[in-house]
Design a protein around this motif. Structure first.
Motif, PDB file in Angstrom:
ATOM      1  N   ASN A  60       0.831  -1.209   0.000  1.00  0.00           N
ATOM      2  CA  ASN A  60       0.000   0.000   0.000  1.00  0.00           C
ATOM      3  C   ASN A  60       0.863   1.256   0.000  1.00  0.00           C
ATOM      4  OD1 ASN A  60      -2.723  -0.866  -0.090  1.00  0.00           O
ATOM      5  ND2 ASN A  60      -2.603  -1.556   2.028  1.00  0.00           N
ATOM      6  N   ALA A  61       1.984   1.167   0.683  1.00  0.00           N
ATOM      7  CA  ALA A  61       2.875   2.327   0.757  1.00  0.00           C
ATOM      8  C   ALA A  61       3.427   2.687  -0.620  1.00  0.00           C
ATOM      9  CB  ALA A  61       4.020   2.040   1.728  1.00  0.00           C
ATOM     10  N   VAL A  62       3.914   1.685  -1.376  1.00  0.00           N
ATOM     11  CA  VAL A  62       4.479   1.981  -2.702  1.00  0.00           C
ATOM     12  C   VAL A  62       3.383   2.294  -3.714  1.00  0.00           C
ATOM     13  CG1 VAL A  62       6.586   0.657  -2.338  1.00  0.00           C
ATOM     14  CG2 VAL A  62       4.593  -0.472  -3.321  1.00  0.00           C
ATOM     15  N   ALA A  63       2.181   1.755  -3.499  1.00  0.00           N
ATOM     16  CA  ALA A  63       1.074   2.030  -4.416  1.00  0.00           C
ATOM     17  C   ALA A  63       0.555   3.450  -4.242  1.00  0.00           C
ATOM     18  CB  ALA A  63      -0.049   1.020  -4.200  1.00  0.00           C
ATOM     19  N   GLY A  67       1.210   9.010   0.814  1.00  0.00           N
ATOM     20  CA  GLY A  67      -0.158   9.123   1.283  1.00  0.00           C
ATOM     21  C   GLY A  67      -0.322   9.032   2.781  1.00  0.00           C
ATOM     22  N   ARG A  68       0.809   8.960   3.515  1.00  0.00           N
ATOM     23  CA  ARG A  68       0.701   8.919   4.969  1.00  0.00           C
ATOM     24  C   ARG A  68       1.956   9.514   5.573  1.00  0.00           C
ATOM     25  NH1 ARG A  68       4.751   6.716   3.891  1.00  0.00           N
ATOM     26  NH2 ARG A  68       5.554   4.671   4.422  1.00  0.00           N
ATOM     27  N   ALA A  69       1.805  10.009   6.798  1.00  0.00           N
ATOM     28  CA  ALA A  69       2.954  10.567   7.515  1.00  0.00           C
ATOM     29  C   ALA A  69       3.780   9.422   8.078  1.00  0.00           C
ATOM     30  CB  ALA A  69       2.475  11.467   8.643  1.00  0.00           C
ATOM     31  N   SER A  70       5.087   9.476   7.853  1.00  0.00           N
ATOM     32  CA  SER A  70       5.945   8.382   8.304  1.00  0.00           C
ATOM     33  C   SER A  70       7.373   8.873   8.441  1.00  0.00           C
ATOM     34  CB  SER A  70       5.875   7.219   7.305  1.00  0.00           C
ATOM     35  OG  SER A  70       6.769   6.201   7.674  1.00  0.00           O
ATOM     36  N   SER A  71       8.158   8.142   9.222  1.00  0.00           N
ATOM     37  CA  SER A  71       9.573   8.485   9.399  1.00  0.00           C
ATOM     38  C   SER A  71      10.434   7.878   8.304  1.00  0.00           C
ATOM     39  CB  SER A  71      10.058   7.985  10.765  1.00  0.00           C
ATOM     40  OG  SER A  71       9.916   6.571  10.847  1.00  0.00           O
ATOM     41  N   THR A  72       9.845   7.109   7.399  1.00  0.00           N
ATOM     42  CA  THR A  72      10.583   6.496   6.305  1.00  0.00           C
ATOM     43  C   THR A  72      10.012   6.950   4.972  1.00  0.00           C
ATOM     44  OG1 THR A  72      11.168   4.398   5.227  1.00  0.00           O
ATOM     45  CG2 THR A  72       9.101   4.453   6.430  1.00  0.00           C
ATOM     46  N   SER A  73      10.870   7.053   3.978  1.00  0.00           N
ATOM     47  CA  SER A  73      10.437   7.454   2.630  1.00  0.00           C
ATOM     48  C   SER A  73      10.769   6.365   1.621  1.00  0.00           C
ATOM     49  CB  SER A  73      11.113   8.772   2.232  1.00  0.00           C
ATOM     50  OG  SER A  73      10.776   9.803   3.134  1.00  0.00           O
ATOM     51  N   THR A 143       8.315  -9.321   0.120  1.00  0.00           N
ATOM     52  CA  THR A 143       8.120  -8.032  -0.540  1.00  0.00           C
ATOM     53  C   THR A 143       9.103  -7.003   0.021  1.00  0.00           C
ATOM     54  OG1 THR A 143       5.781  -8.465  -0.955  1.00  0.00           O
ATOM     55  CG2 THR A 143       6.464  -6.167  -0.924  1.00  0.00           C
ATOM     56  N   PRO A 144       9.735  -6.194  -0.834  1.00  0.00           N
ATOM     57  CA  PRO A 144      10.686  -5.182  -0.354  1.00  0.00           C
ATOM     58  C   PRO A 144      10.035  -4.210   0.631  1.00  0.00           C
ATOM     59  CG  PRO A 144      10.785  -5.399  -2.734  1.00  0.00           C
ATOM     60  CD  PRO A 144       9.610  -6.189  -2.298  1.00  0.00           C
ATOM     61  N   SER A 145      10.805  -3.810   1.615  1.00  0.00           N
ATOM     62  CA  SER A 145      10.327  -2.887   2.642  1.00  0.00           C
ATOM     63  C   SER A 145      11.411  -1.863   2.935  1.00  0.00           C
ATOM     64  CB  SER A 145       9.990  -3.664   3.917  1.00  0.00           C
ATOM     65  OG  SER A 145      11.177  -4.244   4.450  1.00  0.00           O
ATOM     66  N   TYR A 146      11.174  -1.025   3.928  1.00  0.00           N
ATOM     67  CA  TYR A 146      12.202  -0.069   4.340  1.00  0.00           C
ATOM     68  C   TYR A 146      13.419  -0.795   4.909  1.00  0.00           C
ATOM     69  CZ  TYR A 146       9.457  -0.764   8.622  1.00  0.00           C
ATOM     70  OH  TYR A 146       8.763  -1.323   9.668  1.00  0.00           O
ATOM     71  N   LYS A 189      15.764   4.595   6.503  1.00  0.00           N
ATOM     72  CA  LYS A 189      15.751   4.855   7.944  1.00  0.00           C
ATOM     73  C   LYS A 189      16.820   5.895   8.246  1.00  0.00           C
ATOM     74  CE  LYS A 189      14.310   0.287   9.673  1.00  0.00           C
ATOM     75  NZ  LYS A 189      14.724  -0.853  10.536  1.00  0.00           N
ATOM     76  N   PRO A 190      16.450   7.126   8.535  1.00  0.00           N
ATOM     77  CA  PRO A 190      17.449   8.180   8.789  1.00  0.00           C
ATOM     78  C   PRO A 190      18.521   7.795   9.813  1.00  0.00           C
ATOM     79  CG  PRO A 190      15.296   9.159   8.552  1.00  0.00           C
ATOM     80  CD  PRO A 190      15.077   7.674   8.522  1.00  0.00           C
ATOM     81  N   PRO A 191      18.187   7.143  10.932  1.00  0.00           N
ATOM     82  CA  PRO A 191      19.256   6.757  11.870  1.00  0.00           C
ATOM     83  C   PRO A 191      20.266   5.790  11.254  1.00  0.00           C
ATOM     84  CG  PRO A 191      17.104   6.635  12.946  1.00  0.00           C
ATOM     85  CD  PRO A 191      16.844   6.821  11.486  1.00  0.00           C
TER      86      PRO A 191
END
Length: 206
Positions: A60-63, A67-73, A143-146, A189-191
């Motif tokens: 859903n994130a890549v689709a 579309g949502r606030a998150s700490s990852t892009s 499935t690929p993730s952050y 992940k910024p850290p």
């Protein structure tokens, strides 16, 4: 009588005795075949199973990137790949497995230059080690993730640092990989990007 003793030629850095016996060679390539078999076995599972929690979130994130606030892009990075593959989940999973195994294999090959001077031996061991990166996955979460993006970023940075030690041939590619890896790590992940920068500096200073 004066006896002259010629000093032995010192072995260069990374020089070792390559596997010379037939049994060692057979064992080496059996290990490589096993590694290849593990990758192919996992690829055979890409069309099976679906996790309705984590995996559904990743898709859903890549689709719907942004579309949502998150700490990852990670969704912004992986969305073009997902679209290029026709939004096919099976091909998207194949991409993830090939990327992980490929980057792990390349990193292993470059690391092995420290202890193996024989190119074919390095290639065999690197192929055998390539599936170790796939320990990151757990079926059916293919499935690929952050987390996957962070892993690829770290492997890219490691490959870049190792190429720097081969300068000048790998100098440009090394900095490109380090820079791209740092950006990908920040997007995932910024850290992780901060930790990766510190680790890269320590490796380059070693």
């Amino acid at each position: 009588y004066a006896i002259s003793v010629e000093p032995r030629e010192r072995a260069g850095e990374g020089d070792t005795i390559p596997p010379s016996s037939r049994s060692a060679t057979v064992a080496l390539w059996l290990a490589a075949a096993t590694g290849t078999g593990i990758v192919l076995s996992l690829l055979a599972l890409v069309g099976r199973g679906f996790d309705l929690t984590d995996e559904a979130f990743y898709l859903n994130a890549v689709a719907w990137a942004g579309g949502r606030a998150s700490s990852t892009s990670f969704d912004f990075v992986l969305r073009p790949v997902f679209l290029a593959l026709g939004e096919d989940i099976v091909l998207y999973r194949v991409f993830a497995i090939v990327m992980t195994a490929g980057l792990t294999g390349v990193a292993s090959f470059l690391l092995l230059r420290i202890v193996l001077s024989d190119g074919s031996a390095r290639a065999g061991v690197a192929i055998a080690l390539a599936p170790t990166g796939l320990l990151f996955y757990s079926f059916p979460l293919l499935t690929p993730s952050y987390n996957a993006l962070a892993l690829w970023a770290l492997l890219a940075i490691l490959i870049g640092v190792l190429l720097l030690r081969m300068r000048p041939p790998g100098l440009v590619a090394a900095w490109v990989l380090i820079g791209a890896g740092g950006w990908l790590a920040f997007m995932a992940k910024p850290p992780t990007a901060g930790a990766a920068a510190l680790a890269a500096l320590l490796l380059m200073a070693a």
